[in-house]
Design an enzyme around this catalytic site. Structure first.
Site, mmCIF file in Angstrom:
data_model
loop_
_atom_site.group_PDB
_atom_site.id
_atom_site.type_symbol
_atom_site.label_atom_id
_atom_site.label_comp_id
_atom_site.label_asym_id
_atom_site.label_seq_id
_atom_site.Cartn_x
_atom_site.Cartn_y
_atom_site.Cartn_z
ATOM 1 N N GLN A 18 5.608 -44.837 -8.517
ATOM 2 C CA GLN A 18 6.855 -44.463 -8.885
ATOM 3 C C GLN A 18 7.627 -44.077 -7.529
ATOM 4 O O GLN A 18 8.889 -44.192 -7.326
ATOM 5 C CB GLN A 18 7.028 -43.592 -9.790
ATOM 6 C CG GLN A 18 6.742 -44.096 -11.239
ATOM 7 C CD GLN A 18 6.864 -43.006 -12.411
ATOM 8 O OE1 GLN A 18 5.745 -42.302 -12.525
ATOM 9 N NE2 GLN A 18 7.687 -43.082 -13.127
ATOM 10 N N HIS A 112 -2.701 -42.339 -12.568
ATOM 11 C CA HIS A 112 -1.242 -42.293 -13.114
ATOM 12 C C HIS A 112 -0.857 -43.617 -13.505
ATOM 13 O O HIS A 112 -0.047 -44.282 -12.969
ATOM 14 C CB HIS A 112 -0.493 -41.568 -12.149
ATOM 15 C CG HIS A 112 0.725 -40.937 -13.090
ATOM 16 N ND1 HIS A 112 0.969 -39.633 -12.925
ATOM 17 C CD2 HIS A 112 1.552 -41.764 -13.836
ATOM 18 C CE1 HIS A 112 2.091 -39.341 -13.754
ATOM 19 N NE2 HIS A 112 2.366 -40.433 -14.216
ATOM 20 N N ASN A 156 -3.740 -39.516 -16.355
ATOM 21 C CA ASN A 156 -2.543 -39.151 -16.860
ATOM 22 C C ASN A 156 -2.107 -39.811 -18.334
ATOM 23 O O ASN A 156 -2.396 -40.828 -18.506
ATOM 24 C CB ASN A 156 -1.123 -39.560 -15.711
ATOM 25 C CG ASN A 156 -0.046 -39.266 -16.297
ATOM 26 O OD1 ASN A 156 0.262 -38.132 -16.342
ATOM 27 N ND2 ASN A 156 0.681 -40.243 -16.897
ATOM 28 N N GLU A 157 -1.955 -39.134 -19.224
ATOM 29 C CA GLU A 157 -1.732 -39.377 -20.584
ATOM 30 C C GLU A 157 -2.491 -40.219 -21.194
ATOM 31 O O GLU A 157 -2.459 -41.728 -21.224
ATOM 32 C CB GLU A 157 -0.150 -40.084 -20.611
ATOM 33 C CG GLU A 157 0.963 -38.734 -20.218
ATOM 34 C CD GLU A 157 2.444 -39.251 -20.287
ATOM 35 O OE1 GLU A 157 3.385 -38.311 -20.796
ATOM 36 O OE2 GLU A 157 2.743 -40.604 -20.173
#
Length: 433
Positions: A18, A112, A156-157
């Site tokens: 990102q 991620h 992540n998540e």
């Protein structure tokens, strides 16, 4: 305003894809280039954080923050299967050193969302081989960098694929029931998942995407990490985490290890209790056997979800909504921390919490209310050890592109100039050093 005690992490978070830019060997980069991509725009150079990380970390530290959560990009470290890039590892070594030079604790996430393209061509996050492939990558990174780290998030998540599967089913049902209102149905669905998705565009592009994906990945339905997860794939993710955790502990016993979960404040209206209970089981409870040996859990929360007698409800009429169509509800974080602490007995770190808005005054209000809730939890003896705001800077919000403004720092898309928003300094004021 009350400062947190010394040693409590007050930080901000980013994800490599990102913010870094030019992540050319990743699955996301490949999907962004498809002629019928579901992405509103490609990531390109993102925020050029790969080259500007020193400037960004200095801004973070100068505002008073004492920690930075960022991710190491697997596709950079292992661009081809079994071939590791020492230059990529050295880059992340410099990022870690930069954090320490500015008094910011580096907290690393090893996955991620983005994966190497080659992994997806092998079957991705539904393939048995991925457990070993992920472990091998983790071993390499930790052998190189582990001695310089104290905290590592493996994945992540980890529950995002299940959440997407649930939301996608809901979206398709809504679209089938009212085809003429499919656009509004998609907008409603997108506001209930804590990642930037374009369900409507995905539906429109489905027939084209299958053919294009087959050309790029060798399959019409590539199983990237952010794909609808099957029960078998969900188990695979949990096993990948456990394998990575055990490998990290074997190499670097001093490192504290955990994963992060996307958690909503699930609120039952009269008649909705069973739906809320089932959702919490899927979102959190069934992960417990695989995280009970972890040192900490990363709690990631942005809003609440309401349930009524017929299932999930939209936000209350007149509720303030963010750019992501989430309800503005900072109280959710306290509720989720308390709920998690009932069953998970390790340390808790808020690894993501934030708001997409062009109005930084609303971000300030969100931060203040969210941190009030964290302090209430600590006062009641819940072991919360840190708070990381999402995000350090306005960045590439996945399929939503650059329209979502989550950042404490604004980034000029033409010049890459950084401008700290008032919210950055407000967050820094909470740090007890």
């Amino acid at each position: 305003m009350q400062k947190f005690e010394k040693g409590f992490f007050i930080g901000a978070a980013t994800a490599a894809h990102q913010v870094e830019g030019n992540n050319i060997n990743s699955d996301y980069w490949a999907q962004e280039q498809l002629p019928h991509s579901s992405f509103t725009e490609p990531s390109g150079i993102a925020c050029d954080h790969y080259h500007r990380y020193e400037e960004d970390i200095k801004l973070l530290a100068d505002a008073g923050l004492n920690a930075y959560r960022f991710s190491i990009e697997w596709a950079r470290v292992e661009p081809e299967e079994g071939k590791f890039d020492p230059e990529a590892v050295e880059h992340y070594r410099k990022v870690i050193a930069c954090c320490k030079a500015h008094g910011a604790e580096p907290i690393v996430t090893l996955l991620h969302f983005t994966s190497p393209k080659w992994l997806i061509c092998k079957g991705g996050w539904e393939a048995e081989s991925t457990v070993e492939d992920f472990k091998n990558y983790v071993v390499y990174v930790m052998e190189q960098l582990g001695s310089e780290l104290r905290y590592v998030c493996t994945i992540n998540e980890a529950n995002m694929g299940l959440q997407l599967a649930t939301i996608s089913k809901r979206f398709r049902l809504m679209a089938e029931q009212a085809a003429q209102n499919a656009a509004s149905a998609g907008k409603s669905a997108e506001g209930t998942v804590q990642v930037g998705m374009n369900f409507q565009k995905m539906m429109e592009n489905m027939k084209f995407a299958a053919m294009e994906n087959a050309q790029v990945f060798g399959t019409p339905q590539p199983q990237i990490f952010v794909s609808e997860r099957t029960p078998e794939g969900n188990l695979l993710v949990r096993r990948a985490h456990a394998a990575a955790r055990d490998a990290i502990k074997a190499i670097c016993p001093q490192v504290k290890v955990g994963l992060t979960l996307s958690l909503h404040d699930l609120q039952a209206q009269p008649g909705g209790e069973a739906f809320a209970q089932a959702a919490w089981q899927e979102e959190f409870t069934h992960y417990l056997p695989y995280i009970k040996e972890d040192d900490f859990l990363g709690v990631q929360n942005y809003t609440r979800t309401l349930y009524g007698p017929q299932g999930q409800l939209s936000a209350s009429e007149g509720a303030e909504l963010t750019q992501m169509e989430y309800e503005f509800y900072p109280q959710a974080l306290e509720h989720v921390i308390r709920k998690v602490a009932e069953e998970f007995k390790g340390d808790l770190i808020v690894t993501e919490n934030g708001i997409a808005t062009a109005d930084d005054a609303r971000r300030v209000a969100f931060i203040r209310q969210a941190l009030d809730g964290v302090q209430h939890c600590i006062a009641d003896g819940i072991p919360v050890k840190g708070y990381f705001h999402w995000s350090l800077m306005d960045n590439f919000e996945w399929q939503k592109g650059y329209a979502m403004q989550f950042g404490l720092i604004a980034v000029n898309r033409e010049t890459m100039e950084r401008t700290a928003k008032p919210s950055l300094a407000v967050l820094g004021e909470y740090c007890g050093a």
